[in-house]
Design an enzyme around this catalytic site. Structure first.
Site, PDB file in Angstrom:
ATOM      1  N   GLY A  32     -12.621  80.312  48.956  1.00  0.00           N
ATOM      2  CA  GLY A  32     -14.057  80.509  48.741  1.00  0.00           C
ATOM      3  C   GLY A  32     -14.923  79.596  49.593  1.00  0.00           C
ATOM      4  O   GLY A  32     -14.620  79.321  50.749  1.00  0.00           O
ATOM      5  N   ASP A  34     -15.337  76.484  49.239  1.00  0.00           N
ATOM      6  CA  ASP A  34     -14.577  75.261  49.533  1.00  0.00           C
ATOM      7  C   ASP A  34     -13.827  75.425  50.859  1.00  0.00           C
ATOM      8  O   ASP A  34     -13.874  74.580  51.749  1.00  0.00           O
ATOM      9  CB  ASP A  34     -13.597  75.032  48.374  1.00  0.00           C
ATOM     10  CG  ASP A  34     -13.008  73.634  48.321  1.00  0.00           C
ATOM     11  OD1 ASP A  34     -12.080  73.439  47.523  1.00  0.00           O
ATOM     12  OD2 ASP A  34     -13.464  72.744  49.069  1.00  0.00           O
ATOM     13  N   THR A 120     -19.069  80.670  40.078  1.00  0.00           N
ATOM     14  CA  THR A 120     -19.209  82.124  39.851  1.00  0.00           C
ATOM     15  C   THR A 120     -18.205  82.954  40.637  1.00  0.00           C
ATOM     16  O   THR A 120     -18.221  84.185  40.556  1.00  0.00           O
ATOM     17  CB  THR A 120     -20.630  82.591  40.228  1.00  0.00           C
ATOM     18  OG1 THR A 120     -20.817  82.420  41.652  1.00  0.00           O
ATOM     19  CG2 THR A 120     -21.693  81.822  39.463  1.00  0.00           C
ATOM     20  N   VAL A 122     -14.074  82.226  42.019  1.00  0.00           N
ATOM     21  CA  VAL A 122     -12.721  82.067  41.452  1.00  0.00           C
ATOM     22  C   VAL A 122     -12.785  81.605  40.000  1.00  0.00           C
ATOM     23  O   VAL A 122     -11.997  82.041  39.157  1.00  0.00           O
ATOM     24  CB  VAL A 122     -11.915  81.045  42.294  1.00  0.00           C
ATOM     25  CG1 VAL A 122     -10.649  80.586  41.602  1.00  0.00           C
ATOM     26  CG2 VAL A 122     -11.616  81.618  43.664  1.00  0.00           C
ATOM     27  N   TYR A 123     -13.765  80.756  39.684  1.00  0.00           N
ATOM     28  CA  TYR A 123     -13.813  80.201  38.324  1.00  0.00           C
ATOM     29  C   TYR A 123     -14.419  81.160  37.307  1.00  0.00           C
ATOM     30  O   TYR A 123     -14.425  80.874  36.112  1.00  0.00           O
ATOM     31  CB  TYR A 123     -14.539  78.851  38.329  1.00  0.00           C
ATOM     32  CG  TYR A 123     -13.692  77.689  38.841  1.00  0.00           C
ATOM     33  CD1 TYR A 123     -12.369  77.875  39.251  1.00  0.00           C
ATOM     34  CD2 TYR A 123     -14.213  76.412  38.914  1.00  0.00           C
ATOM     35  CE1 TYR A 123     -11.609  76.813  39.719  1.00  0.00           C
ATOM     36  CE2 TYR A 123     -13.463  75.340  39.381  1.00  0.00           C
ATOM     37  CZ  TYR A 123     -12.151  75.556  39.774  1.00  0.00           C
ATOM     38  OH  TYR A 123     -11.385  74.503  40.240  1.00  0.00           O
TER      39      TYR A 123
HETATM   40  N1  APR Z   1     -21.450  80.228  51.710  1.00  0.00           N
HETATM   41  C1  APR Z   1     -22.079  80.338  50.516  1.00  0.00           C
HETATM   42  N2  APR Z   1     -21.487  80.797  49.404  1.00  0.00           N
HETATM   43  C2  APR Z   1     -20.186  81.179  49.512  1.00  0.00           C
HETATM   44  C3  APR Z   1     -19.454  81.084  50.725  1.00  0.00           C
HETATM   45  C4  APR Z   1     -20.144  80.593  51.852  1.00  0.00           C
HETATM   46  N3  APR Z   1     -19.543  80.465  53.047  1.00  0.00           N
HETATM   47  N4  APR Z   1     -18.180  81.538  50.484  1.00  0.00           N
HETATM   48  C5  APR Z   1     -18.135  81.900  49.195  1.00  0.00           C
HETATM   49  N5  APR Z   1     -19.334  81.702  48.601  1.00  0.00           N
HETATM   50  C6  APR Z   1     -19.749  81.976  47.227  1.00  0.00           C
HETATM   51  C7  APR Z   1     -18.920  82.955  46.431  1.00  0.00           C
HETATM   52  O1  APR Z   1     -19.216  84.294  46.822  1.00  0.00           O
HETATM   53  C8  APR Z   1     -19.408  82.632  45.035  1.00  0.00           C
HETATM   54  O2  APR Z   1     -20.635  83.299  44.786  1.00  0.00           O
HETATM   55  O3  APR Z   1     -19.648  80.781  46.485  1.00  0.00           O
HETATM   56  C9  APR Z   1     -19.668  81.117  45.098  1.00  0.00           C
HETATM   57  C10 APR Z   1     -18.628  80.258  44.386  1.00  0.00           C
HETATM   58  O4  APR Z   1     -17.352  80.880  44.484  1.00  0.00           O
HETATM   59  P1  APR Z   1     -16.019  80.034  44.826  1.00  0.00           P
HETATM   60  O5  APR Z   1     -16.093  79.562  46.204  1.00  0.00           O
HETATM   61  O6  APR Z   1     -14.874  80.896  44.411  1.00  0.00           O
HETATM   62  O7  APR Z   1     -16.127  78.739  43.877  1.00  0.00           O
HETATM   63  P2  APR Z   1     -15.824  78.575  42.324  1.00  0.00           P
HETATM   64  O8  APR Z   1     -16.033  79.857  41.573  1.00  0.00           O
HETATM   65  O9  APR Z   1     -16.613  77.368  41.914  1.00  0.00           O
HETATM   66  O10 APR Z   1     -14.262  78.257  42.267  1.00  0.00           O
HETATM   67  C11 APR Z   1     -13.819  77.024  42.788  1.00  0.00           C
HETATM   68  O11 APR Z   1     -12.141  78.089  44.097  1.00  0.00           O
HETATM   69  O12 APR Z   1     -11.997  77.970  46.360  1.00  0.00           O
HETATM   70  C12 APR Z   1     -11.518  77.441  45.193  1.00  0.00           C
HETATM   71  O13 APR Z   1     -10.956  75.181  45.771  1.00  0.00           O
HETATM   72  C13 APR Z   1     -11.864  75.982  45.041  1.00  0.00           C
HETATM   73  O14 APR Z   1     -10.405  75.739  43.186  1.00  0.00           O
HETATM   74  C14 APR Z   1     -11.765  75.842  43.567  1.00  0.00           C
HETATM   75  C15 APR Z   1     -12.343  77.145  43.063  1.00  0.00           C
END
Ligand code: APR
Length: 169
Positions: A32, A34, A120, A122-123
């Site tokens: 994501g 991250d 919103t 993966v979590y």
């Molecule tokens: N820029 C902005 N927003 C983004 C980007 C980007 N480049 N890539 C993804 N997103 C958005 C997703 O579409 C989502 O709306 O960020 C939001 C959060 O999603 P995730 O990245 O899946 O984060 P989260 O739900 O907090 O889960 C965290 O996922 O990637 C792993 O290491 C991370 O274990 C942790 C978990």
């Protein structure tokens, strides 16, 4: 209270002092947003994260931005709650992510900050409820940050954030 803008795009392209990363507790990177931030910042970000982690859910920790393009100088890593139905304190942990990230931004002297839609993806946090918490917490947290950009990666998220911002008045 900071000015709040809702935008759609890639947070690694934001022109702000600090971007917030939706990390996991290890701070070693992941998927994501991250993954996107670690790809843009380069391998030093994982080394810096590993040196200061773990980060508890709801807390926030800063690292330099390394290879991210200027003016971004800082990455503020925060760990959102894993959604378990809403009865396990998820809302309080999510609010804490926004509050602590602004507090950390103040310690860095960052005046402009971009947030992704924390938790919103993966979590699994429902994006509409998360958007309301994001806006309410940013509006109620004393901070020297004067501009916050809520960066949506898709239209559904943007719509939820825009609706929450409009409802807040
Ligand atoms: N820029 C902005 N927003 C983004 C980007 C980007 N480049 N890539 C993804 N997103 C958005 C997703 O579409 C989502 O709306 O960020 C939001 C959060 O999603 P995730 O990245 O899946 O984060 P989260 O739900 O907090 O889960 C965290 O996922 O990637 C792993 O290491 C991370 O274990 C942790 C978990």
């Amino acid at each position: 209270m900071p000015a709040i803008e809702v935008v759609t795009g890639d947070i690694t392209r934001e022109n702000v002092d600090a971007i917030v990363n939706a990390a996991n507790e290890s701070l070693l990177g992941g998927g994501g947003v991250d993954g996107a931030i670690h790809r843009a910042a380069g391998p030093r970000l994982a080394r810096a994260g590993g040196a200061i982690g773990p980060c508890a859910p709801g807390d926030a920790m800063p690292t330099p931005a390394f290879d991210l393009d200027p003016p971004v100088r800082h990455v503020i890593h925060t760990v959102g709650p894993v959604w378990e139905g809403g009865g396990h304190g998820e809302a309080e942990v999510l609010a804490s992510c926004y509050r602590r990230s602004l507090e950390v931004a103040d310690t860095l002297g960052a005046r402009t900050v971009a947030f992704p839609a924390i938790a919103t993806g993966v979590y699994g946090y429902p994006p509409g409820q998360a958007a309301v918490i994001a806006v309410a917490t940013i509006r109620s947290t004393p901070t020297n940050v004067h501009r916050v950009r809520l960066v949506a990666f898709d239209e559904e998220t943007r719509a939820h954030l825009a609706a929450a911002l409009a409802a807040a008045g």
